[in-house]
Design an enzyme around this catalytic site. Structure first.
Site, PDB file in Angstrom:
ATOM      1  N   PRO A 111       0.828  -1.216   0.000  1.00 34.70           N
ATOM      2  CA  PRO A 111       0.000   0.000   0.000  1.00 34.70           C
ATOM      3  C   PRO A 111       0.857   1.259   0.000  1.00 34.70           C
ATOM      4  O   PRO A 111       1.990   1.242   0.492  1.00 34.70           O
ATOM      5  CB  PRO A 111      -0.801  -0.106   1.300  1.00 34.70           C
ATOM      6  N   PHE A 136       1.052   5.599   0.911  1.00 33.83           N
ATOM      7  CA  PHE A 136       0.756   6.326   2.143  1.00 33.83           C
ATOM      8  C   PHE A 136      -0.667   6.884   2.155  1.00 33.83           C
ATOM      9  O   PHE A 136      -1.418   6.690   3.080  1.00 33.83           O
ATOM     10  CB  PHE A 136       1.707   7.518   2.258  1.00 33.83           C
TER      11      PHE A 136
HETATM   12  P1  CNA Z   1       2.027   8.777  -1.296  1.00 37.19           P
HETATM   13  O1  CNA Z   1       2.023  10.075  -0.609  1.00 37.19           O
HETATM   14  O2  CNA Z   1       1.227   7.690  -0.702  1.00 37.19           O
HETATM   15  O3  CNA Z   1       1.520   9.028  -2.797  1.00 37.19           O
HETATM   16  C1  CNA Z   1       1.297   7.977  -3.694  1.00 37.19           C
HETATM   17  C2  CNA Z   1       0.715   8.561  -4.966  1.00 37.19           C
HETATM   18  O4  CNA Z   1       0.607   7.519  -5.900  1.00 37.19           O
HETATM   19  C3  CNA Z   1      -0.677   9.169  -4.790  1.00 37.19           C
HETATM   20  O5  CNA Z   1      -0.769  10.371  -5.507  1.00 37.19           O
HETATM   21  C4  CNA Z   1      -1.608   8.098  -5.377  1.00 37.19           C
HETATM   22  O6  CNA Z   1      -2.763   8.648  -5.957  1.00 37.19           O
HETATM   23  C5  CNA Z   1      -0.707   7.496  -6.434  1.00 37.19           C
HETATM   24  N1  CNA Z   1      -1.033   6.094  -6.712  1.00 37.19           N
HETATM   25  C6  CNA Z   1      -1.066   5.060  -5.843  1.00 37.19           C
HETATM   26  N2  CNA Z   1      -1.366   3.921  -6.485  1.00 37.19           N
HETATM   27  C7  CNA Z   1      -1.548   4.249  -7.787  1.00 37.19           C
HETATM   28  C8  CNA Z   1      -1.883   3.525  -8.945  1.00 37.19           C
HETATM   29  N3  CNA Z   1      -2.100   2.209  -8.904  1.00 37.19           N
HETATM   30  N4  CNA Z   1      -1.999   4.176 -10.104  1.00 37.19           N
HETATM   31  C9  CNA Z   1      -1.782   5.525 -10.186  1.00 37.19           C
HETATM   32  N5  CNA Z   1      -1.445   6.260  -9.112  1.00 37.19           N
HETATM   33  C10 CNA Z   1      -1.327   5.636  -7.926  1.00 37.19           C
HETATM   34  O7  CNA Z   1       3.512   8.246  -1.503  1.00 37.19           O
HETATM   35  P2  CNA Z   1       4.810   9.031  -1.945  1.00 37.19           P
HETATM   36  O8  CNA Z   1       5.705   8.054  -2.567  1.00 37.19           O
HETATM   37  O9  CNA Z   1       4.506  10.268  -2.674  1.00 37.19           O
HETATM   38  O10 CNA Z   1       5.390   9.446  -0.533  1.00 37.19           O
HETATM   39  C11 CNA Z   1       6.693   9.288  -0.264  1.00 37.19           C
HETATM   40  C12 CNA Z   1       6.903   8.351   0.932  1.00 37.19           C
HETATM   41  C13 CNA Z   1       6.073   7.133   0.875  1.00 37.19           C
HETATM   42  C14 CNA Z   1       8.304   7.859   0.884  1.00 37.19           C
HETATM   43  O11 CNA Z   1       9.039   8.429   1.896  1.00 37.19           O
HETATM   44  C15 CNA Z   1       8.274   6.354   1.068  1.00 37.19           C
HETATM   45  O12 CNA Z   1       9.227   5.908   1.967  1.00 37.19           O
HETATM   46  C16 CNA Z   1       6.909   6.047   1.553  1.00 37.19           C
HETATM   47  N6  CNA Z   1       6.336   4.749   1.200  1.00 37.19           N
HETATM   48  C17 CNA Z   1       7.033   3.844   0.458  1.00 37.19           C
HETATM   49  C18 CNA Z   1       6.460   2.641   0.128  1.00 37.19           C
HETATM   50  C19 CNA Z   1       7.255   1.668  -0.681  1.00 37.19           C
HETATM   51  O13 CNA Z   1       8.476   1.633  -0.571  1.00 37.19           O
HETATM   52  N7  CNA Z   1       6.596   0.863  -1.521  1.00 37.19           N
HETATM   53  C20 CNA Z   1       5.151   2.346   0.524  1.00 37.19           C
HETATM   54  C21 CNA Z   1       4.454   3.312   1.282  1.00 37.19           C
HETATM   55  C22 CNA Z   1       5.063   4.488   1.615  1.00 37.19           C
END
Ligand code: CNA
Length: 416
Positions: free
Chosen positions: A162, A164
């Site tokens: 997931p 954030f």
């Molecule tokens: P965020 O703030 O959660 O933003 C994610 C963005 O991606 C949002 O705008 C969503 O609408 C978009 N999104 C999510 N899924 C989809 C999809 N399937 N299709 C299109 N758009 C999508 O996360 P950010 O990366 O901007 O924030 C940075 C943080 C999140 C970092 O410091 C990470 O360490 C942290 N994080 C990392 C992970 C990971 O490593 N996979 C997971 C969760 C959080």
């Protein structure tokens, strides 16, 4: 006007634009250079509440029409020139589109079997004008050979991790079980110092090994294989970029990774595998030097970003295409990176919703935005580029390798 005359005019306009820009950047420090200078001091991770560098404020009421300050005339003139140059070059591209391999025409696109020799107006109508087509065209024609990718948690949601902020499914919406007073506390170094357990229980879910890279990661690897990837800057800590085969030197893990660990107080290194064993068995790894709590080298709010992050001062001025994927651009200083490419460099946002500078109306000239599910958008782009089958083959090969090595290690797939 003949086609060759159009081509000559297009070349003339493009070269005059280059000259104007060259002299401007010498005359006064550019916006991006100021941003670079600002970020050269000690850089820590912070949330979006802090002031953003970069794009100027945008008038809210776009319907009121463009409002030009007295000294903006020359700038507008220059933009109009380069817009015209872009349009002219688009017209001449209709023939070049025919160079695209025929069997690679994406579904729904007209075959380029017989390139139309049409007057410019008709040509403009027949060339597919969608966002992804425009960007694919830049890549196919060799105009973009230094591609930067800036990514966030959205590229890994298709792998089952997931993000954030997505309401309902995002980690911030489901933090009750970690008992944190506010969502960001889970990455707050002072909170961690006081109680590391919420972060450790999240870390158990994110530790590399539980998830596999998806099509989006492999698309970025394909950019590298085609010799187009200048660098990928990721905020993710899941390690899926390295797992899919993007080489270390092409990757900046701006918020750290689980690949190393150290004491959060005195920074004495601690064996990463050992730290993992502790955390996976709900024990707290402790520094042998000062008894402080050891944590994987994930960058928390208020901590310094890794040295590799500073490559951005060289990379971003060099880029000729920026692709931004799956990030809300809420975390600084990372979010401001997207404002440090040259003003003429095309930027493509692939995300569910508009973020950062892509919220402005109208979009900056050269900004492209494809909203919707990232996997769908990236697959569409790969199809237009003719890379889809190569990516599928690559995924199959890599998954087979993993299956074989697991079999060799005596681990059956269904237990992964
Ligand atoms: P965020 O703030 O959660 O933003 C994610 C963005 O991606 C949002 O705008 C969503 O609408 C978009 N999104 C999510 N899924 C989809 C999809 N399937 N299709 C299109 N758009 C999508 O996360 P950010 O990366 O901007 O924030 C940075 C943080 C999140 C970092 O410091 C990470 O360490 C942290 N994080 C990392 C992970 C990971 O490593 N996979 C997971 C969760 C959080």
């Amino acid at each position: 006007m003949t086609r060759s005359a159009l081509h000559e005019l297009s070349k003339l306009l493009a070269s005059s634009e280059r000259t104007v820009e060259g002299s401007m950047s010498k005359a006064k420090p550019s916006k991006e250079r100021r941003a670079v200078q600002l970020t050269l001091s000690r850089v820590t991770r912070s949330s979006s509440a802090q002031a953003r560098q970069g794009d100027p404020p945008v008038p809210k009421d776009a319907s009121a029409g463009p409002q030009m300050a007295p000294n903006q005339g020359a700038q507008r003139g220059r933009q109009a020139d380069s817009g015209l140059a872009q349009d002219l070059s688009l017209m001449s591209m209709s023939e070049q589109e025919a160079i695209l391999p025929r069997h690679r025409s994406p579904p729904g696109m007209k075959s380029s079997r017989s390139p139309p020799r049409l007057a410019s107006k008709t040509v403009r109508a027949t060339v597919p004008r969608g966002t992804l087509n425009s960007v694919a065209r830049l890549l196919t024609l060799g105009r973009c050979r230094n591609v930067l990718v800036v990514a966030g948690a959205g590229i890994s949601t298709a792998s089952g991790i997931p993000d954030f902020r997505t309401p309902g499914t995002g980690l911030y919406a489901n933090l009750q079980r970690y008992n944190t007073p506010f969502p960001e506390a889970i990455f707050n170094i002072d909170y961690f110092s006081n109680d590391p357990r919420p972060f450790f229980s999240l870390a158990k879910e994110l530790y590399p090994g539980r998830h596999r890279p998806n099509y989006v990661h492999y698309f970025i690897r394909m950019l590298h294989q085609k010799g187009l990837l200048l660098r990928m800057y990721t905020q993710n800590i899941d390690g899926l970029e390295q797992m899919c085969g993007i080489p270390e030197e092409k990757l900046v893990e701006a918020h750290g990774s689980f690949a190393s660990a150290s004491c959060h107080l005195c920074y004495t290194p601690f064996p990463a595998e050992e730290a993992k064993k502790f955390i996976m068995t709900d024990r707290v790894p402790v520094c042998t030097f000062c008894q402080g709590t050891v944590k994987p080298d994930i960058v928390f709010f208020g901590e310094d970003l890794p040295q590799s992050y500073f490559q951005h001062t060289k990379d971003f001025p060099k880029a000729d295409l920026l692709i931004i994927m799956g990030t809300s651009l809420q975390i600084e200083p990372f979010a401001s990176l997207v404002n440090t490419v040259r003003s003429t460099v095309p930027r493509l946002l692939l995300n569910r919703d508009p973020v950062g500078p892509f919220q402005r109306v109208p979009l900056r000239r050269g900004d492209y935005m494809e909203l919707g599910d990232l996997l769908d958008s990236v697959r569409k782009l790969a199809q237009i580029l003719g890379w889809h089958q190569d990516i599928c083959d690559l995924i199959q090969d890599e998954e087979q390798k993993v299956a074989l090595s697991l079999q060799a290690a005596g681990v059956s797939l269904w237990r992964r």
